[in-house]
Design a protein around this motif. Sequence first.
Motif, mmCIF file in Angstrom:
data_model
loop_
_atom_site.group_PDB
_atom_site.id
_atom_site.type_symbol
_atom_site.label_atom_id
_atom_site.label_comp_id
_atom_site.label_asym_id
_atom_site.label_seq_id
_atom_site.Cartn_x
_atom_site.Cartn_y
_atom_site.Cartn_z
ATOM 1 N N VAL A 1 71.283 -44.225 9.897
ATOM 2 C CA VAL A 1 69.974 -43.587 10.011
ATOM 3 C C VAL A 1 70.186 -42.205 10.609
ATOM 4 C CG1 VAL A 1 67.600 -43.802 10.805
ATOM 5 C CG2 VAL A 1 68.997 -45.858 10.543
ATOM 6 N N LEU A 2 69.688 -41.162 9.943
ATOM 7 C CA LEU A 2 69.774 -39.788 10.425
ATOM 8 C C LEU A 2 68.457 -39.443 11.109
ATOM 9 C CD1 LEU A 2 71.951 -40.044 8.167
ATOM 10 C CD2 LEU A 2 71.565 -37.622 7.672
ATOM 11 N N LEU A 3 68.513 -39.108 12.401
ATOM 12 C CA LEU A 3 67.325 -38.809 13.191
ATOM 13 C C LEU A 3 67.276 -37.315 13.491
ATOM 14 C CD1 LEU A 3 67.695 -41.667 15.855
ATOM 15 C CD2 LEU A 3 66.600 -41.804 13.618
ATOM 16 N N SER A 4 66.121 -36.716 13.276
ATOM 17 C CA SER A 4 65.911 -35.296 13.560
ATOM 18 C C SER A 4 65.099 -35.149 14.837
ATOM 19 C CB SER A 4 65.168 -34.639 12.387
ATOM 20 O OG SER A 4 64.643 -33.373 12.756
ATOM 21 N N ILE B 1 70.013 -32.619 5.433
ATOM 22 C CA ILE B 1 68.853 -32.198 6.211
ATOM 23 C C ILE B 1 68.835 -30.676 6.160
ATOM 24 C CG2 ILE B 1 67.721 -32.235 8.454
ATOM 25 C CD1 ILE B 1 69.172 -34.826 9.064
ATOM 26 N N ALA B 2 67.857 -30.096 5.465
ATOM 27 C CA ALA B 2 67.871 -28.683 5.090
ATOM 28 C C ALA B 2 66.672 -27.952 5.693
ATOM 29 C CB ALA B 2 67.870 -28.548 3.568
ATOM 30 N N PRO B 3 66.759 -27.497 6.944
ATOM 31 C CA PRO B 3 65.597 -26.875 7.592
ATOM 32 C C PRO B 3 65.106 -25.600 6.914
ATOM 33 C CG PRO B 3 67.580 -26.621 8.937
ATOM 34 C CD PRO B 3 67.912 -27.578 7.847
ATOM 35 N N PRO C 1 62.886 -30.728 6.030
ATOM 36 C CA PRO C 1 63.007 -31.001 4.592
ATOM 37 C C PRO C 1 64.338 -31.680 4.267
ATOM 38 C CG PRO C 1 62.350 -28.719 5.011
ATOM 39 C CD PRO C 1 62.782 -29.287 6.320
ATOM 40 N N LEU C 2 64.334 -32.453 3.197
ATOM 41 C CA LEU C 2 65.514 -33.186 2.758
ATOM 42 C C LEU C 2 65.948 -32.729 1.370
ATOM 43 C CD1 LEU C 2 64.445 -36.820 3.757
ATOM 44 C CD2 LEU C 2 66.026 -35.326 5.002
ATOM 45 N N ARG C 3 67.247 -32.675 1.188
ATOM 46 C CA ARG C 3 67.840 -32.536 -0.147
ATOM 47 C C ARG C 3 68.622 -33.816 -0.403
ATOM 48 N NH1 ARG C 3 68.277 -32.135 -5.326
ATOM 49 N NH2 ARG C 3 70.191 -31.208 -6.138
ATOM 50 N N ILE C 4 68.141 -34.652 -1.307
ATOM 51 C CA ILE C 4 68.790 -35.913 -1.640
ATOM 52 C C ILE C 4 68.965 -35.970 -3.149
ATOM 53 C CG2 ILE C 4 68.558 -38.430 -1.628
ATOM 54 C CD1 ILE C 4 67.046 -38.200 0.976
#
Length: 412
Positions: A330-333, A360-362, A343-346
């Motif tokens: 789990v990736l937590l921001s 994870i692309a701020p 924002p996410l790039r998946i």
Amino acid sequence: MIQNKLSLLFLVLICIACEQQPLARFTITPAQTSGNRGQLVRVHLDSITNLPDSLLQLVKLDDHTTTPIPFQVEHVEDRVLIWFLQDQKDGEQQYELIHKKFSKDEFPQVQIENDKGAFTISSAGSNLLQYHSELVYPPAGVDSVFKRSGFIHPIWTPNSQVLTRIQPADHYHHYGIWNPWTHVLFEDDTVDFWNLYKKQGTVRFKKLLSTSIGSVYAGIKVELEHIVFKNDTTEKVALREFQTIRVTPVQEDKYFLVDIKIEMECATESPFHILEYRYGGLGWRATEEWNPQNSEVLTSENKTRKDADGSTARWCMVQGQFRNDKGGMVLLSHPENYNHPEPLRIWPEDSNGGEMFVNIAPTKFDDWLLNPHQAYTLQYRFVVFNGRFTPEEAALQWQQYVYSPTVEIQKF
């Protein structure tokens, strides 16, 4: 003679009694969550005692009994006592800090080994994470421009399944867990630090700043440089990055935590202007064992791999099947991060052969201007687990990451 011996014995008994006196009692109220095992507690020590770390012990109070528990003392600007809650009960928990000689052998230590340019963090005989400080070159026959240092690979699950991948043939510039920026305006040029084949820039490890080893966590702090290739022979450092990576085992057979703090500052009098782009920042190229049939994505906003790309999230969970096991991360921001929820790039299921990539692309939707003489920080936590995590467990981990327990201190 007898009187002297009695006096000496009396003094010894007094010293022993003094050494076992409590210094402070901590009453902990967990932060609006249930299932609090693993929630970290931090207490500033210098206002409580000036005794050396070796003469301190932490115990948990429960039903008129005291149980010694693992703790660690951080030394940054001041001394900070750190430990994690010992059970999953709601309501108050009590601990005492005691004046008593402490042996490091009393609790297992989380270890760091530096071997051939790779720092490996392990616990209870199992490797958990490896950080590469030396340049790693691509396979023979591939352009050496794809060499890279300053990245994490592997991250292992507690059952030793590998969650990361480097230098896949479709993207030789993918390096496990790494943090380059893709579209940067620097001194009137746009520079790509992500796509190494463009030969515009790269990110390199510069030096190790510190290591931390203890019974709660082990970690490293390193300095990286974001380097611009001005021409074939000239390089210029545009950005200095300081990464603090800390690994905290919580339940040896279930999960552990990886905390990553990224601090950035301009290396020159020129701004580092990160331009809006669809990806850039913290990336994770996942294991080649995963595909759309045996893995899944879920975000805090209930998005899956079918619709997570381009969404924003407080956390993103990826888990899947291995040959004979299950696991994930789990990736937590952190809420203080730029553009949180980020924002996410998946990669969608029908792209890149169905392989898993999470970013994870701020700056996916907005520029980010980094000015000289200022510091900019991003913070993330990875929860690395065996088996399966439920959405409720993932949400709880984010709550525990963000909200600290309340600590009431009673000094003696």
